[in-house]
Design a protein around this motif. Structure first.
Motif, PDB file in Angstrom:
ATOM      1  N   ARG A  64     -32.129  21.093 -29.937  1.00  0.00           N
ATOM      2  CA  ARG A  64     -32.818  19.873 -29.477  1.00  0.00           C
ATOM      3  C   ARG A  64     -32.137  19.308 -28.232  1.00  0.00           C
ATOM      4  NH1 ARG A  64     -32.897  18.748 -35.052  1.00  0.00           N
ATOM      5  NH2 ARG A  64     -31.221  17.234 -34.770  1.00  0.00           N
ATOM      6  N   ALA A  65     -30.823  19.336 -28.208  1.00  0.00           N
ATOM      7  CA  ALA A  65     -30.091  18.830 -27.042  1.00  0.00           C
ATOM      8  C   ALA A  65     -30.384  19.669 -25.800  1.00  0.00           C
ATOM      9  CB  ALA A  65     -28.589  18.801 -27.326  1.00  0.00           C
ATOM     10  N   ILE A  66     -30.463  20.982 -25.971  1.00  0.00           N
ATOM     11  CA  ILE A  66     -30.782  21.866 -24.837  1.00  0.00           C
ATOM     12  C   ILE A  66     -32.167  21.561 -24.295  1.00  0.00           C
ATOM     13  CG2 ILE A  66     -31.395  24.283 -24.302  1.00  0.00           C
ATOM     14  CD1 ILE A  66     -28.432  23.652 -24.002  1.00  0.00           C
ATOM     15  N   LYS A  67     -33.104  21.291 -25.176  1.00  0.00           N
ATOM     16  CA  LYS A  67     -34.460  20.926 -24.734  1.00  0.00           C
ATOM     17  C   LYS A  67     -34.426  19.633 -23.920  1.00  0.00           C
ATOM     18  CE  LYS A  67     -36.887  23.321 -28.412  1.00  0.00           C
ATOM     19  NZ  LYS A  67     -37.720  23.195 -29.616  1.00  0.00           N
ATOM     20  N   SER A  68     -33.577  18.715 -24.319  1.00  0.00           N
ATOM     21  CA  SER A  68     -33.423  17.469 -23.571  1.00  0.00           C
ATOM     22  C   SER A  68     -32.822  17.719 -22.186  1.00  0.00           C
ATOM     23  CB  SER A  68     -32.548  16.499 -24.367  1.00  0.00           C
ATOM     24  OG  SER A  68     -32.362  15.312 -23.658  1.00  0.00           O
ATOM     25  N   PHE A  69     -31.790  18.555 -22.128  1.00  0.00           N
ATOM     26  CA  PHE A  69     -31.214  18.921 -20.826  1.00  0.00           C
ATOM     27  C   PHE A  69     -32.281  19.567 -19.943  1.00  0.00           C
ATOM     28  CE2 PHE A  69     -26.933  18.739 -22.811  1.00  0.00           C
ATOM     29  CZ  PHE A  69     -26.274  18.034 -21.818  1.00  0.00           C
ATOM     30  N   HIS A  70     -33.075  20.446 -20.520  1.00  0.00           N
ATOM     31  CA  HIS A  70     -34.135  21.123 -19.766  1.00  0.00           C
ATOM     32  C   HIS A  70     -35.111  20.098 -19.193  1.00  0.00           C
ATOM     33  CE1 HIS A  70     -37.981  23.305 -19.314  1.00  0.00           C
ATOM     34  NE2 HIS A  70     -37.189  24.214 -18.787  1.00  0.00           N
ATOM     35  N   ARG A  71     -35.555  19.159 -20.023  1.00  0.00           N
ATOM     36  CA  ARG A  71     -36.490  18.125 -19.553  1.00  0.00           C
ATOM     37  C   ARG A  71     -35.876  17.327 -18.404  1.00  0.00           C
ATOM     38  NH1 ARG A  71     -37.522  17.588 -25.032  1.00  0.00           N
ATOM     39  NH2 ARG A  71     -36.011  15.879 -25.180  1.00  0.00           N
ATOM     40  N   ASP A  72     -34.599  16.961 -18.546  1.00  0.00           N
ATOM     41  CA  ASP A  72     -33.947  16.168 -17.501  1.00  0.00           C
ATOM     42  C   ASP A  72     -33.834  16.939 -16.197  1.00  0.00           C
ATOM     43  OD1 ASP A  72     -33.707  14.149 -19.372  1.00  0.00           O
ATOM     44  OD2 ASP A  72     -31.570  14.490 -19.745  1.00  0.00           O
ATOM     45  N   ILE A  73     -33.469  18.193 -16.270  1.00  0.00           N
ATOM     46  CA  ILE A  73     -33.339  19.019 -15.059  1.00  0.00           C
ATOM     47  C   ILE A  73     -34.690  19.206 -14.398  1.00  0.00           C
ATOM     48  CG2 ILE A  73     -32.804  21.353 -14.233  1.00  0.00           C
ATOM     49  CD1 ILE A  73     -30.481  21.336 -16.335  1.00  0.00           C
ATOM     50  N   VAL A  74     -35.704  19.498 -15.192  1.00  0.00           N
ATOM     51  CA  VAL A  74     -37.057  19.684 -14.644  1.00  0.00           C
ATOM     52  C   VAL A  74     -37.539  18.374 -14.016  1.00  0.00           C
ATOM     53  CG1 VAL A  74     -39.473  20.090 -15.275  1.00  0.00           C
ATOM     54  CG2 VAL A  74     -37.684  21.615 -16.120  1.00  0.00           C
ATOM     55  N   SER A  75     -37.224  17.259 -14.629  1.00  0.00           N
ATOM     56  CA  SER A  75     -37.627  15.955 -14.095  1.00  0.00           C
ATOM     57  C   SER A  75     -37.013  15.712 -12.711  1.00  0.00           C
ATOM     58  CB  SER A  75     -37.191  14.855 -15.059  1.00  0.00           C
ATOM     59  OG  SER A  75     -37.461  13.589 -14.524  1.00  0.00           O
ATOM     60  N   VAL A  76     -35.743  16.028 -12.552  1.00  0.00           N
ATOM     61  CA  VAL A  76     -35.091  15.843 -11.236  1.00  0.00           C
ATOM     62  C   VAL A  76     -35.730  16.771 -10.208  1.00  0.00           C
ATOM     63  CG1 VAL A  76     -32.932  16.161  -9.957  1.00  0.00           C
ATOM     64  CG2 VAL A  76     -32.899  15.064 -12.199  1.00  0.00           C
ATOM     65  N   ILE A  77     -35.945  18.008 -10.585  1.00  0.00           N
ATOM     66  CA  ILE A  77     -36.529  18.976  -9.646  1.00  0.00           C
ATOM     67  C   ILE A  77     -37.957  18.593  -9.290  1.00  0.00           C
ATOM     68  CG2 ILE A  77     -37.295  21.376  -9.407  1.00  0.00           C
ATOM     69  CD1 ILE A  77     -34.804  22.133 -11.084  1.00  0.00           C
ATOM     70  N   SER A  78     -38.721  18.163 -10.284  1.00  0.00           N
ATOM     71  CA  SER A  78     -40.126  17.772 -10.046  1.00  0.00           C
ATOM     72  C   SER A  78     -40.235  16.544  -9.163  1.00  0.00           C
ATOM     73  CB  SER A  78     -40.837  17.497 -11.368  1.00  0.00           C
ATOM     74  OG  SER A  78     -40.900  18.663 -12.142  1.00  0.00           O
ATOM     75  N   SER A  79     -39.373  15.562  -9.391  1.00  0.00           N
ATOM     76  CA  SER A  79     -39.431  14.348  -8.583  1.00  0.00           C
ATOM     77  C   SER A  79     -39.032  14.641  -7.143  1.00  0.00           C
ATOM     78  CB  SER A  79     -38.546  13.254  -9.163  1.00  0.00           C
ATOM     79  OG  SER A  79     -37.187  13.606  -9.082  1.00  0.00           O
ATOM     80  N   GLU A  80     -38.184  15.633  -6.950  1.00  0.00           N
ATOM     81  CA  GLU A  80     -37.758  16.022  -5.613  1.00  0.00           C
ATOM     82  C   GLU A  80     -38.905  16.678  -4.832  1.00  0.00           C
ATOM     83  OE1 GLU A  80     -35.023  16.715  -2.421  1.00  0.00           O
ATOM     84  OE2 GLU A  80     -35.047  15.334  -4.089  1.00  0.00           O
ATOM     85  N   ARG A  81     -39.727  17.398  -5.536  1.00  0.00           N
ATOM     86  CA  ARG A  81     -40.801  18.141  -4.870  1.00  0.00           C
ATOM     87  C   ARG A  81     -42.114  17.374  -4.811  1.00  0.00           C
ATOM     88  NH1 ARG A  81     -39.059  23.838  -7.380  1.00  0.00           N
ATOM     89  NH2 ARG A  81     -37.374  24.202  -5.918  1.00  0.00           N
ATOM     90  N   ALA A  82     -42.167  16.213  -5.439  1.00  0.00           N
ATOM     91  CA  ALA A  82     -43.411  15.428  -5.487  1.00  0.00           C
ATOM     92  C   ALA A  82     -43.713  14.777  -4.163  1.00  0.00           C
ATOM     93  CB  ALA A  82     -43.305  14.370  -6.572  1.00  0.00           C
TER      94      ALA A  82
END
Length: 82
Positions: A64-82
């Motif tokens: 579950r913690a790894i899934k949270s890390f994944h969401r956070d990393i994807v969120s940073v990358i997505s906001s950068e490319r938006a």
């Protein structure tokens, strides 16, 4: 890749995957702000892998913690490319 790192950590080798992750994520020309956020997340992830290594096994809470890390990393990358 994050889940694979989790299993490496459980085997007592938590730092095996971090150089690869850092290289892939931090060499993509992100803004300074996104880069700082990613560096912080990767530092936290590395400390998490070290705690898993002390445990010596992968538990559901670790997944579950790894899934949270994944969401956070994807969120940073997505906001950068938006």
């Amino acid at each position: 890749m994050l889940k694979e790192g989790l299993f490496w950590a459980a085997l007592g080798r938590p730092s095996e995957v971090m150089p690869f992750l850092r290289g892939k994520l931090l060499s993509n020309g992100f803004s300074d702000n996104a880069r700082r956020q990613l560096e912080w997340l990767l530092d936290e992830l590395e400390r998490f892998y070290e705690r898993v290594a002390c445990c010596g096994r992968v538990e559901e809470r670790h997944v579950r913690a790894i899934k949270s890390f994944h969401r956070d990393i994807v969120s940073v990358i997505s906001s950068e490319r938006a």
